[in-house]
Design a protein around this motif. Structure first.
Motif, mmCIF file in Angstrom:
data_model
loop_
_atom_site.group_PDB
_atom_site.id
_atom_site.type_symbol
_atom_site.label_atom_id
_atom_site.label_comp_id
_atom_site.label_asym_id
_atom_site.label_seq_id
_atom_site.Cartn_x
_atom_site.Cartn_y
_atom_site.Cartn_z
ATOM 1 N N LYS A 149 20.876 58.742 -69.739
ATOM 2 C CA LYS A 149 19.546 58.302 -69.300
ATOM 3 C C LYS A 149 19.522 57.923 -67.820
ATOM 4 N N SER A 150 20.658 57.553 -67.267
ATOM 5 C CA SER A 150 20.700 57.124 -65.861
ATOM 6 C C SER A 150 20.728 58.291 -64.883
ATOM 7 N N GLN A 204 27.954 69.829 -59.659
ATOM 8 C CA GLN A 204 29.065 68.920 -59.367
ATOM 9 C C GLN A 204 28.594 67.468 -59.467
ATOM 10 N N ALA A 205 27.453 67.159 -58.889
ATOM 11 C CA ALA A 205 26.906 65.801 -58.928
ATOM 12 C C ALA A 205 26.571 65.384 -60.366
ATOM 13 N N SER A 261 37.584 66.392 -65.118
ATOM 14 C CA SER A 261 38.343 65.796 -66.210
ATOM 15 C C SER A 261 37.854 64.376 -66.477
ATOM 16 N N LEU A 262 37.978 64.004 -67.725
ATOM 17 C CA LEU A 262 37.660 62.656 -68.190
ATOM 18 C C LEU A 262 38.553 62.430 -69.401
ATOM 19 N N GLY A 263 39.505 61.525 -69.263
ATOM 20 C CA GLY A 263 40.490 61.355 -70.338
ATOM 21 C C GLY A 263 41.275 62.638 -70.506
ATOM 22 N N GLY A 274 30.529 60.885 -65.439
ATOM 23 C CA GLY A 274 31.792 60.145 -65.449
ATOM 24 C C GLY A 274 33.023 60.996 -65.287
ATOM 25 N N PHE A 275 32.854 62.303 -65.114
ATOM 26 C CA PHE A 275 34.005 63.185 -64.920
ATOM 27 C C PHE A 275 34.509 63.089 -63.484
#
Length: 116
Positions: free
Chosen positions: A77-78, A19-20, A40-42, A26-27
């Motif tokens: 990368k983050s 989940q994390a 979801s994302l977009g 960005g979801f």
């Protein structure tokens, strides 16, 4: 039959870690039940399930098409997790791709297609 969407159910070895991971990508997460989340994302949506099958997870491949592979790579990368790995951006005949393995071993092809 006229389909309007298709959604995959992604397995997890550690439900909270996965989940994390997807939130770090960005979801947005919505809880469907104590063992199922919707991300979801977009216009992209998938299910994350609190279920693990090693054969399924290690053979699951998904492709996420993005408009900016460099931006996606900076996000990838983050992410700091010992169970997540990735390769640098690779040029293919059809576009650019980052291979990203999620916490359960699922393989994402984060892709910017030529002309995109």
């Amino acid at each position: 039959m006229q389909p309007t969407d298709i959604r995959v159910f992604i397995p997890t070895q550690d439900y909270q870690e996965s989940q994390a991971f997807y939130q770090a990508l960005g979801f947005a997460m919505d809880v469907a039940s104590d063992k199922l989340s919707i991300f979801s994302l977009g216009e992209c949506t998938f299910f994350l399930q609190d279920y693990f099958d090693p054969a399924l997870a290690s053979n699951l491949m998904l492709q996420l098409i993005v408009s900016d592979i460099d931006d996606a790579f900076e996000t990838i990368k983050s992410i700091s997790s010992p169970n997540v790995k990735y390769q640098p951006i690779k040029q293919e005949p059809w576009g650019k791709v980052v291979y990203l393995w999620g916490p359960a071993g699922e393989l994402w092809h984060i892709t910017q297609l030529n002309g995109g």
